[in-house]
Motif scaffolding. Structure first.
Motif, PDB file in Angstrom:
ATOM      1  N   PRO A  25       0.809  -1.220   0.000  1.00  0.00           N
ATOM      2  CA  PRO A  25       0.000   0.000   0.000  1.00  0.00           C
ATOM      3  C   PRO A  25       0.845   1.275   0.000  1.00  0.00           C
ATOM      4  CG  PRO A  25      -0.032  -1.005   2.154  1.00  0.00           C
ATOM      5  CD  PRO A  25       0.705  -1.940   1.256  1.00  0.00           C
ATOM      6  N   GLU A  26       2.142   1.158   0.292  1.00  0.00           N
ATOM      7  CA  GLU A  26       3.018   2.332   0.359  1.00  0.00           C
ATOM      8  C   GLU A  26       4.328   2.018  -0.363  1.00  0.00           C
ATOM      9  OE1 GLU A  26       5.256   4.448   3.983  1.00  0.00           O
ATOM     10  OE2 GLU A  26       3.088   4.288   4.226  1.00  0.00           O
ATOM     11  N   TRP A  27       4.855   3.036  -1.082  1.00  0.00           N
ATOM     12  CA  TRP A  27       6.112   2.874  -1.828  1.00  0.00           C
ATOM     13  C   TRP A  27       6.862   4.195  -1.750  1.00  0.00           C
ATOM     14  CZ3 TRP A  27       7.476  -1.790  -3.708  1.00  0.00           C
ATOM     15  CH2 TRP A  27       8.599  -1.856  -4.539  1.00  0.00           C
ATOM     16  N   GLU A  28       8.164   4.142  -1.845  1.00  0.00           N
ATOM     17  CA  GLU A  28       8.962   5.373  -1.803  1.00  0.00           C
ATOM     18  C   GLU A  28       8.855   6.113  -3.134  1.00  0.00           C
ATOM     19  OE1 GLU A  28      13.641   6.284  -1.771  1.00  0.00           O
ATOM     20  OE2 GLU A  28      12.942   5.069  -0.097  1.00  0.00           O
ATOM     21  N   CYS A  29       8.595   7.425  -3.057  1.00  0.00           N
ATOM     22  CA  CYS A  29       8.432   8.242  -4.262  1.00  0.00           C
ATOM     23  C   CYS A  29       9.741   8.256  -5.049  1.00  0.00           C
ATOM     24  CB  CYS A  29       8.021   9.666  -3.880  1.00  0.00           C
ATOM     25  SG  CYS A  29       7.848  10.764  -5.309  1.00  0.00           S
ATOM     26  N   LYS A  30       9.639   8.080  -6.358  1.00  0.00           N
ATOM     27  CA  LYS A  30      10.822   8.081  -7.221  1.00  0.00           C
ATOM     28  C   LYS A  30      11.445   9.469  -7.336  1.00  0.00           C
ATOM     29  CE  LYS A  30      10.068   4.440 -10.544  1.00  0.00           C
ATOM     30  NZ  LYS A  30       9.795   4.178 -11.955  1.00  0.00           N
ATOM     31  N   VAL A  31      10.655  10.514  -7.132  1.00  0.00           N
ATOM     32  CA  VAL A  31      11.133  11.883  -7.332  1.00  0.00           C
ATOM     33  C   VAL A  31      11.743  12.453  -6.055  1.00  0.00           C
ATOM     34  CG1 VAL A  31      10.474  14.210  -8.033  1.00  0.00           C
ATOM     35  CG2 VAL A  31       9.384  12.233  -9.114  1.00  0.00           C
ATOM     36  N   CYS A  32      10.960  12.430  -4.961  1.00  0.00           N
ATOM     37  CA  CYS A  32      11.416  13.110  -3.735  1.00  0.00           C
ATOM     38  C   CYS A  32      11.771  12.169  -2.599  1.00  0.00           C
ATOM     39  CB  CYS A  32      10.357  14.111  -3.270  1.00  0.00           C
ATOM     40  SG  CYS A  32       8.799  13.329  -2.791  1.00  0.00           S
ATOM     41  N   GLY A  33      11.436  10.896  -2.678  1.00  0.00           N
ATOM     42  CA  GLY A  33      11.767   9.942  -1.635  1.00  0.00           C
ATOM     43  C   GLY A  33      10.766   9.881  -0.496  1.00  0.00           C
ATOM     44  N   ALA A  34       9.718  10.686  -0.554  1.00  0.00           N
ATOM     45  CA  ALA A  34       8.681  10.676   0.490  1.00  0.00           C
ATOM     46  C   ALA A  34       7.818   9.430   0.319  1.00  0.00           C
ATOM     47  CB  ALA A  34       7.826  11.934   0.397  1.00  0.00           C
ATOM     48  N   PRO A  35       7.113   9.007   1.364  1.00  0.00           N
ATOM     49  CA  PRO A  35       6.219   7.860   1.209  1.00  0.00           C
ATOM     50  C   PRO A  35       5.065   8.192   0.265  1.00  0.00           C
ATOM     51  CG  PRO A  35       6.389   8.532   3.531  1.00  0.00           C
ATOM     52  CD  PRO A  35       7.174   9.489   2.731  1.00  0.00           C
ATOM     53  N   ALA A  36       4.836   7.313  -0.692  1.00  0.00           N
ATOM     54  CA  ALA A  36       3.746   7.486  -1.659  1.00  0.00           C
ATOM     55  C   ALA A  36       2.717   6.396  -1.413  1.00  0.00           C
ATOM     56  CB  ALA A  36       4.279   7.412  -3.080  1.00  0.00           C
ATOM     57  N   LEU A  37       1.444   6.762  -1.479  1.00  0.00           N
ATOM     58  CA  LEU A  37       0.361   5.812  -1.239  1.00  0.00           C
ATOM     59  C   LEU A  37      -0.221   5.312  -2.546  1.00  0.00           C
ATOM     60  CD1 LEU A  37      -1.472   7.640   1.679  1.00  0.00           C
ATOM     61  CD2 LEU A  37       0.156   5.757   1.824  1.00  0.00           C
ATOM     62  N   LEU A  38      -0.743   4.123  -2.486  1.00  0.00           N
ATOM     63  CA  LEU A  38      -1.379   3.490  -3.633  1.00  0.00           C
ATOM     64  C   LEU A  38      -2.604   4.295  -4.044  1.00  0.00           C
ATOM     65  CD1 LEU A  38      -1.334   0.899  -5.398  1.00  0.00           C
ATOM     66  CD2 LEU A  38      -2.765  -0.160  -3.667  1.00  0.00           C
ATOM     67  N   VAL A  39      -2.700   4.625  -5.341  1.00  0.00           N
ATOM     68  CA  VAL A  39      -3.855   5.365  -5.850  1.00  0.00           C
ATOM     69  C   VAL A  39      -5.026   4.397  -5.934  1.00  0.00           C
ATOM     70  CG1 VAL A  39      -4.783   6.626  -7.832  1.00  0.00           C
ATOM     71  CG2 VAL A  39      -2.415   6.958  -7.133  1.00  0.00           C
ATOM     72  N   ASP A  40      -6.196   4.821  -5.474  1.00  0.00           N
ATOM     73  CA  ASP A  40      -7.416   3.998  -5.463  1.00  0.00           C
ATOM     74  C   ASP A  40      -7.231   2.714  -4.661  1.00  0.00           C
ATOM     75  OD1 ASP A  40      -8.636   5.869  -7.077  1.00  0.00           O
ATOM     76  OD2 ASP A  40      -8.050   4.846  -8.921  1.00  0.00           O
ATOM     77  N   GLY A  41      -6.492   2.806  -3.577  1.00  0.00           N
ATOM     78  CA  GLY A  41      -6.272   1.622  -2.748  1.00  0.00           C
ATOM     79  C   GLY A  41      -6.417   1.958  -1.283  1.00  0.00           C
ATOM     80  N   ASP A  42      -6.369   0.933  -0.468  1.00  0.00           N
ATOM     81  CA  ASP A  42      -6.437   1.124   0.970  1.00  0.00           C
ATOM     82  C   ASP A  42      -5.093   1.643   1.472  1.00  0.00           C
ATOM     83  OD1 ASP A  42      -8.981   0.108   0.933  1.00  0.00           O
ATOM     84  OD2 ASP A  42      -8.322  -1.955   1.316  1.00  0.00           O
ATOM     85  N   GLY A  43      -5.132   2.465   2.499  1.00  0.00           N
ATOM     86  CA  GLY A  43      -3.906   2.977   3.096  1.00  0.00           C
ATOM     87  C   GLY A  43      -3.193   1.882   3.872  1.00  0.00           C
ATOM     88  N   PRO A  44      -1.981   2.157   4.308  1.00  0.00           N
ATOM     89  CA  PRO A  44      -1.250   1.150   5.077  1.00  0.00           C
ATOM     90  C   PRO A  44      -1.920   0.907   6.424  1.00  0.00           C
ATOM     91  CG  PRO A  44      -0.048   3.223   5.035  1.00  0.00           C
ATOM     92  CD  PRO A  44      -1.213   3.370   4.119  1.00  0.00           C
ATOM     93  N   GLU A  45      -1.804  -0.322   6.917  1.00  0.00           N
ATOM     94  CA  GLU A  45      -2.408  -0.673   8.199  1.00  0.00           C
ATOM     95  C   GLU A  45      -1.644   0.016   9.327  1.00  0.00           C
ATOM     96  OE1 GLU A  45      -2.551  -4.858   8.735  1.00  0.00           O
ATOM     97  OE2 GLU A  45      -3.523  -5.217   6.815  1.00  0.00           O
ATOM     98  N   GLU A  46      -2.393   0.493  10.302  1.00  0.00           N
ATOM     99  CA  GLU A  46      -1.771   1.121  11.463  1.00  0.00           C
ATOM    100  C   GLU A  46      -1.146   0.033  12.328  1.00  0.00           C
ATOM    101  OE1 GLU A  46      -1.484   4.377  12.230  1.00  0.00           O
ATOM    102  OE2 GLU A  46      -2.376   4.846  10.292  1.00  0.00           O
ATOM    103  N   LYS A  47       0.098   0.252  12.715  1.00  0.00           N
ATOM    104  CA  LYS A  47       0.775  -0.703  13.583  1.00  0.00           C
ATOM    105  C   LYS A  47       0.346  -0.455  15.024  1.00  0.00           C
ATOM    106  CE  LYS A  47       4.827  -1.113  10.677  1.00  0.00           C
ATOM    107  NZ  LYS A  47       6.274  -0.917  10.587  1.00  0.00           N
ATOM    108  N   LYS A  48       0.153  -1.530  15.747  1.00  0.00           N
ATOM    109  CA  LYS A  48      -0.221  -1.402  17.146  1.00  0.00           C
ATOM    110  C   LYS A  48       1.002  -0.950  17.938  1.00  0.00           C
ATOM    111  CE  LYS A  48      -3.770  -4.957  17.114  1.00  0.00           C
ATOM    112  NZ  LYS A  48      -4.189  -6.254  17.673  1.00  0.00           N
ATOM    113  N   ALA A  49       0.851   0.152  18.640  1.00  0.00           N
ATOM    114  CA  ALA A  49       1.951   0.667  19.438  1.00  0.00           C
ATOM    115  C   ALA A  49       1.946  -0.009  20.803  1.00  0.00           C
ATOM    116  CB  ALA A  49       1.817   2.178  19.605  1.00  0.00           C
TER     117      ALA A  49
END
Length: 124
Positions: free
Chosen positions: A52-76
């Motif tokens: 659901p998440e990939w590193e942006c090729k341009v700026c290196g920021a986290p990029a989210l899947l278009v038309d997809g579910d966001g990444p699951e929240e990790k239990k702290a």
């Protein structure tokens, strides 16, 4: 003589293999978008689990899947305090017993806490 024949052919950089006769795995293009507005596609196998998440090729920021579910929240995990760890090892009754023993030693004067070894060095 054969060593000289290959000199200058850039063997390390260039591959002389071809893709002729090779069947590539079926692929799908998946689109990602980062918070700065950069959009890009990544090729994945049809059988692959799409992250659901990939590193942006341009700026290196986290990029989210278009038309997809966001990444699951990790239990702290809640932070374990010293008290929590102490209570894992001893019961409250045991702790009260140890406290009473130490207080009895201090009250009896068996431990000379008035003179500390570091204090004697300072006065010398």
């Amino acid at each position: 003589m054969s060593e000289r024949a290959l000199r200058g052919t850039r063997l390390v950089v260039t591959s002389y293999e071809t893709d002729r006769g090779i069947d590539l795995a079926p692929r799908q293009a998946v689109e990602y978008a980062c918070e700065k507005g950069h959009r890009f596609e990544m090729p994945f196998s049809v059988e692959a689990e799409i992250p659901p998440e990939w590193e942006c090729k341009v700026c290196g920021a986290p990029a989210l899947l278009v038309d997809g579910d966001g990444p699951e929240e990790k239990k702290a995990k809640p932070a374990r305090t010293h008290w929590d760890m102490l209570m894992e090892r001893r019961t409250r009754e045991e702790l009260e017993e140890v406290l009473e023993e130490r207080l009895a030693v201090l009250r009896s004067g068996a431990m000379n806490i008035a003179v500390h070894p570091r204090d004697s060095r300072k006065s010398a």
